[in-house]
Scaffold this motif. Structure first.
Motif, PDB file in Angstrom:
ATOM      1  N   LEU A  95      -3.650   3.576  18.377  1.00 52.95           N
ATOM      2  CA  LEU A  95      -4.582   2.689  19.193  1.00 52.95           C
ATOM      3  C   LEU A  95      -3.800   2.556  20.572  1.00 52.95           C
ATOM      4  O   LEU A  95      -4.349   1.784  21.351  1.00 52.95           O
ATOM      5  CB  LEU A  95      -4.007   1.311  18.248  1.00 52.95           C
ATOM      6  N   LEU A  96      -2.020   2.868  20.294  1.00 55.95           N
ATOM      7  CA  LEU A  96      -1.417   3.047  21.551  1.00 55.95           C
ATOM      8  C   LEU A  96      -2.042   3.770  22.470  1.00 55.95           C
ATOM      9  O   LEU A  96      -1.498   3.853  23.708  1.00 55.95           O
ATOM     10  CB  LEU A  96      -0.130   2.785  21.616  1.00 55.95           C
ATOM     11  N   ASP A 123       2.316 -10.260  28.690  1.00 57.53           N
ATOM     12  CA  ASP A 123       3.640  -9.515  29.261  1.00 57.53           C
ATOM     13  C   ASP A 123       3.813  -8.368  29.775  1.00 57.53           C
ATOM     14  O   ASP A 123       4.128  -7.663  29.697  1.00 57.53           O
ATOM     15  CB  ASP A 123       4.691  -9.582  28.370  1.00 57.53           C
ATOM     16  N   ALA A 124       1.431  -7.537  29.270  1.00 57.44           N
ATOM     17  CA  ALA A 124       2.046  -6.835  29.796  1.00 57.44           C
ATOM     18  C   ALA A 124       1.956  -6.245  31.029  1.00 57.44           C
ATOM     19  O   ALA A 124       2.136  -6.997  32.140  1.00 57.44           O
ATOM     20  CB  ALA A 124       0.069  -5.975  29.503  1.00 57.44           C
ATOM     21  N   PRO A 125       2.501  -4.801  31.044  1.00 64.12           N
ATOM     22  CA  PRO A 125       3.029  -5.034  33.318  1.00 64.12           C
ATOM     23  C   PRO A 125       1.279  -4.743  33.865  1.00 64.12           C
ATOM     24  O   PRO A 125       0.466  -4.582  33.564  1.00 64.12           O
ATOM     25  CB  PRO A 125       2.470  -3.607  33.264  1.00 64.12           C
ATOM     26  N   SER A 158      -2.118  -2.942  24.607  1.00 64.60           N
ATOM     27  CA  SER A 158      -0.270  -2.775  25.064  1.00 64.60           C
ATOM     28  C   SER A 158       0.541  -2.524  23.628  1.00 64.60           C
ATOM     29  O   SER A 158       1.584  -2.177  24.240  1.00 64.60           O
ATOM     30  CB  SER A 158      -0.036  -4.125  25.568  1.00 64.60           C
ATOM     31  N   ARG A 159       0.564  -3.312  22.893  1.00 64.84           N
ATOM     32  CA  ARG A 159       1.175  -3.711  21.525  1.00 64.84           C
ATOM     33  C   ARG A 159       0.166  -3.455  20.387  1.00 64.84           C
ATOM     34  O   ARG A 159      -0.654  -3.619  20.378  1.00 64.84           O
ATOM     35  CB  ARG A 159       2.037  -4.707  21.991  1.00 64.84           C
ATOM     36  N   VAL A 160       0.811  -3.161  19.059  1.00 61.34           N
ATOM     37  CA  VAL A 160       0.819  -3.215  18.015  1.00 61.34           C
ATOM     38  C   VAL A 160       1.570  -4.124  17.536  1.00 61.34           C
ATOM     39  O   VAL A 160       2.640  -3.726  16.850  1.00 61.34           O
ATOM     40  CB  VAL A 160      -0.316  -1.705  17.592  1.00 61.34           C
ATOM     41  N   GLU A 161       0.652  -4.800  15.751  1.00 61.70           N
ATOM     42  CA  GLU A 161       1.908  -5.478  15.245  1.00 61.70           C
ATOM     43  C   GLU A 161       0.302  -5.132  14.340  1.00 61.70           C
ATOM     44  O   GLU A 161      -0.398  -5.708  13.744  1.00 61.70           O
ATOM     45  CB  GLU A 161       2.009  -7.220  15.501  1.00 61.70           C
ATOM     46  N   ILE A 162       1.443  -4.441  13.266  1.00 61.96           N
ATOM     47  CA  ILE A 162       0.958  -4.385  12.108  1.00 61.96           C
ATOM     48  C   ILE A 162       1.417  -5.508  10.608  1.00 61.96           C
ATOM     49  O   ILE A 162       2.618  -5.299  10.243  1.00 61.96           O
ATOM     50  CB  ILE A 162       0.988  -3.274  11.880  1.00 61.96           C
ATOM     51  N   PHE A 206      -3.774  -5.955  26.201  1.00 66.73           N
ATOM     52  CA  PHE A 206      -3.893  -6.449  24.631  1.00 66.73           C
ATOM     53  C   PHE A 206      -3.185  -6.433  23.753  1.00 66.73           C
ATOM     54  O   PHE A 206      -2.806  -5.034  23.605  1.00 66.73           O
ATOM     55  CB  PHE A 206      -5.677  -6.460  23.715  1.00 66.73           C
ATOM     56  N   ILE A 207      -2.842  -7.158  22.663  1.00 64.65           N
ATOM     57  CA  ILE A 207      -2.294  -6.914  21.848  1.00 64.65           C
ATOM     58  C   ILE A 207      -3.397  -6.646  20.137  1.00 64.65           C
ATOM     59  O   ILE A 207      -3.722  -7.548  19.825  1.00 64.65           O
ATOM     60  CB  ILE A 207      -1.040  -7.611  21.022  1.00 64.65           C
TER      61      ILE A 207
END
Length: 109
Positions: A88-89, A48-50, A95-99, A61-62
């Motif tokens: 990271l951003l 879903d990244a631009p 593109s995204r970070v999930e912690i 990447f996520i």
């Protein structure tokens, strides 16, 4: 005549991700990798990244990070999560970070 050499974009690796996390520090000083707080750091492509489906653009990447809180202090845990996310951003490949924040290793601290 000047020739332009096309270089394929380099892909980010999980080793690169761990290296980036060495710039994030606990409230007491050591970086979170050296302190043993990082349980896992993985990358998955972000569909879903631009520009994700545009040929020739490097993939984004996520970043999935699982780490232990530095202490039982919720403020310190929130600050550490924000520090990791901000670091990271700042990287164009992410593109995204999930912690996923786990309880502190030593809850008495």
């Amino acid at each position: 005549m000047r020739r332009t050499i096309f270089r394929a974009p380099t892909l980010m690796t999980e080793a690169d991700l761990l290296h980036l996390l060495r710039d994030c520090y606990t409230p007491t000083g050591p970086n979170i990798v050296a302190a043993g707080l990082v349980r896992s750091a993985t990358l998955t492509p972000d569909p879903d990244a631009p520009g994700a489906n545009v040929p020739g653009l490097p993939p984004r990447f996520i970043a999935h990070i699982t780490l232990h809180a530095p202490s039982t202090d919720e403020t310190a845990a929130t600050q550490l999560s924000a520090q990791v996310e901000n670091r990271l951003l700042g990287v164009p490949s992410i593109s995204r970070v999930e912690i996923n924040l786990l309880p502190a290793l030593f809850p008495i601290l």
